[in-house]
Design an enzyme around this catalytic site. Structure first.
Site, mmCIF file in Angstrom:
data_model
loop_
_atom_site.group_PDB
_atom_site.id
_atom_site.type_symbol
_atom_site.label_atom_id
_atom_site.label_comp_id
_atom_site.label_asym_id
_atom_site.label_seq_id
_atom_site.Cartn_x
_atom_site.Cartn_y
_atom_site.Cartn_z
ATOM 1 N N ARG A 261 15.779 -55.920 86.616
ATOM 2 C CA ARG A 261 14.924 -57.031 87.013
ATOM 3 C C ARG A 261 13.663 -57.036 86.158
ATOM 4 O O ARG A 261 13.019 -56.007 85.999
ATOM 5 C CB ARG A 261 14.558 -56.904 88.493
ATOM 6 N N ARG A 276 8.614 -50.889 92.646
ATOM 7 C CA ARG A 276 9.006 -52.093 91.911
ATOM 8 C C ARG A 276 9.289 -51.694 90.467
ATOM 9 O O ARG A 276 8.368 -51.516 89.682
ATOM 10 C CB ARG A 276 7.889 -53.133 91.974
ATOM 11 N N GLU A 348 10.290 -53.239 102.232
ATOM 12 C CA GLU A 348 11.674 -53.704 102.268
ATOM 13 C C GLU A 348 12.597 -52.707 101.557
ATOM 14 O O GLU A 348 12.353 -52.329 100.418
ATOM 15 C CB GLU A 348 11.761 -55.073 101.588
ATOM 16 N N SER A 351 18.491 -55.832 102.416
ATOM 17 C CA SER A 351 18.456 -57.243 102.742
ATOM 18 C C SER A 351 19.901 -57.699 102.850
ATOM 19 O O SER A 351 20.714 -57.377 101.987
ATOM 20 C CB SER A 351 17.762 -57.973 101.603
ATOM 21 N N ARG A 390 14.189 -47.347 96.220
ATOM 22 C CA ARG A 390 13.422 -47.451 97.460
ATOM 23 C C ARG A 390 13.940 -46.489 98.519
ATOM 24 O O ARG A 390 13.176 -46.013 99.371
ATOM 25 C CB ARG A 390 13.424 -48.895 97.961
#
Length: 430
Positions: A261, A276, A348, A351, A390
RNA sequence: GGAGAGGUGGCUGAGUGGUCGAAAGCGCGGGUUUGCUAAACCCGUGGCCCUUUACGGGGCCCGCAGGUUCGAAUCCUGUCCUCUCCGCCA
């Protein structure tokens, strides 16, 4: 994308949904274009019909002169068709563009709101956030003491946002993968590793935008390939252009892949450590279902996520994602947010989304019921099992001890090969 | 990377400019016969879209995208994919 007929017949609802999701899509223009398109479509078909008749009549022409006359007629009709088709193409291009900007419809129970502040907490995990009798460290500091990461070297090699995992962090990554894959395997998911690159039309089919200023996607120069941002992309592409037997549904996969990403526009936001990053490994769940099966499947995926994090003894909450935070393809989405003591807040970690037929329509993934005429679009769902980066933050920060060590969660011990990750003695660092 | 072969309906496979959405076989669905099963025989059997209350009618689809032609599965160009051989390689 949504069905064009559906958009036209439910323009008000679609418009309202766009507003709820904070998306400015020109629904009215789409409806207008659709009427135009249909008229021209009918004209083109009539002309084609005549052209076909003329062509067929040429073989039966009684002399050369008549033959030539009919050829000329045919030629003229085809020219008209070409002109009309060019107009049709332009209309369709504009429609396709608008269609791409219209998000999926939203589940009636999804909280309405413009951003994640409207997300609704609906559940908590079994583990309570710990009361530390010492100041908890964040994973970056823990990693330094335990010699688990090398961010500087990552930056030297590939730039900020890249990292090396080392020592027990590598074992933890492998253990988390094992744990997730084995758990899902026992639940009937078919394990897959996937290509880490995908064609841009697969990206688009799953709702990702491969190029442009806002893109999250790294693209490969001089090709129509991009690095995937999640295994959702290749797993969705698995059935692109396919029609499968309804009896074979549902299909459940768990895919292991690397995720890339660009994090465009995220500069300065939680850039410390692993939170991130530009690349991480992820175990992803993906399901294809019948339309009537997708709501139950979403609950199943959510239950799997909860189970994995409960088994890792990590405190978390589950939120029902607000309309403005659903993204394009999701009809409904739940996020798991793990407690991260180092940040002092929930972050988070997973998801899961029910994308109904929104991805399937663009991917052209269909099912057929035996003995019935026609085909229908499947429903697609995805959910994170464990995103390693994460996941590591949550494991390290929640299981840290006063002496700087980290207790390995029971379920990972066999794979990690130890019960506790100890600080590296000074001098033995390699 | 070099050389060649090929991509046709659920499958096998015919089709090299018109009457081909496409032979034939297999499979599948229905029927006849039959104590049951099987066999045999008969009929049917792709998708998308438009139109029609219905019956029906029409357009598009032979990997994909263009081109030539009155007309393309068939000819031309590009592209993707598959297979074989050679080279290289974990």
């Amino acid at each position: 994308m949504l069905d064009r007929k559906f958009i036209v017949e439910n323009a008000q609802l679609v418009q309202k949904n766009c507003e709820n999701r904070g998306v400015g899509a020109d629904v009215a223009r789409f409806v207008e274009l659709e009427a135009d398109r249909k008229t021209r479509q009918v004209e083109v078909e009539q002309l084609n019909r005549r052209a076909n008749e003329v062509s067929k009549s040429i073989g039966q022409a009684k002399d050369a002169q008549q033959r030539e006359a009919r050829k000329a007629e045919g030629r003229e009709i085809r020219e008209q068709v070409a002109r009309l088709n060019a107009e049709l193409d332009a209309i369709e291009a504009e429609q396709t563009f608008i269609q791409g900007t219209i998000p999926n419809m939203s589940h009636p129970d999804a909280p309405v709101g413009v951003d994640d502040k409207a997300n609704l907490e609906i559940a908590r995990g079994k583990s309570e956030p710990r009361e530390f009798d010492f100041p908890p460290l964040d994973h970056v500091e823990l990693g330094e003491r335990l010699d688990l990461f090398d961010f500087e070297a990552g930056a030297r090699v590939a730039g900020a946002g890249f990292y090396f995992l080392k020592n027990d962090a590598v074992l933890l990554e492998l253990a988390l993968q094992q744990f997730a894959v084995r758990t899902l395997l026992a639940e009937g998911f078919t394990p897959m590793t996937t290509p880490d690159l995908a064609r841009n039309d697969v990206l688009q089919g799953t709702g990702f935008i491969p190029r442009g200023p806002e893109t999250q996607i790294y693209s490969i120069e001089n090709s129509d390939l991009s690095l995937i941002a999640t295994a959702e992309i290749p797993l969705g592409g698995l059935l692109a252009g396919q029609t499968i037997d309804a009896d074979d549904l549902p299909l459940k996969f768990c895919g292991t892949s690397h995720c890339f990403r660009t994090e465009a526009g995220a500069a300065g936001r939680a850039t410390r450590g692993l939170y991130r990053v530009h690349q991480f490994t992820k175990i992803e769940m993906f399901a294809f279902t019948l339309p009537e099966g997708s709501e139950a499947m979403l609950e199943h995926l959510r239950a799997m996520e909860c189970r994995l994090f409960d088994d890792l003894e990590i405190p978390f909450r589950v939120v029902d994602t607000a309309t403005g935070d659903l993204g394009g393809p999701a009809y409904r989405k739940y996020d798991l947010e793990a407690w991260m003591p180092g940040r002092g807040e929930y972050g988070e970690v997973t998801s899961t989304s029910n994308c109904t037929d929104y991805q399937a329509r663009r991917l052209n993934a269909r099912y057929k019921i035996k003995g019935e005429k026609g085909t229908h679009f499947v429903h697609t769902l995805n959910g994170t099992a464990i995103a390693i980066s994460r996941g590591l933050i949550a494991v390290l920060e929640n299981h840290q001890q006063a002496d700087g060590s980290v207790v390995v969660p029971e379920v990972l011990r066999a794979a990690v090969g130890k019960d506790r990750i100890e600080p590296v003695a000074h001098g033995s660092k390699q």
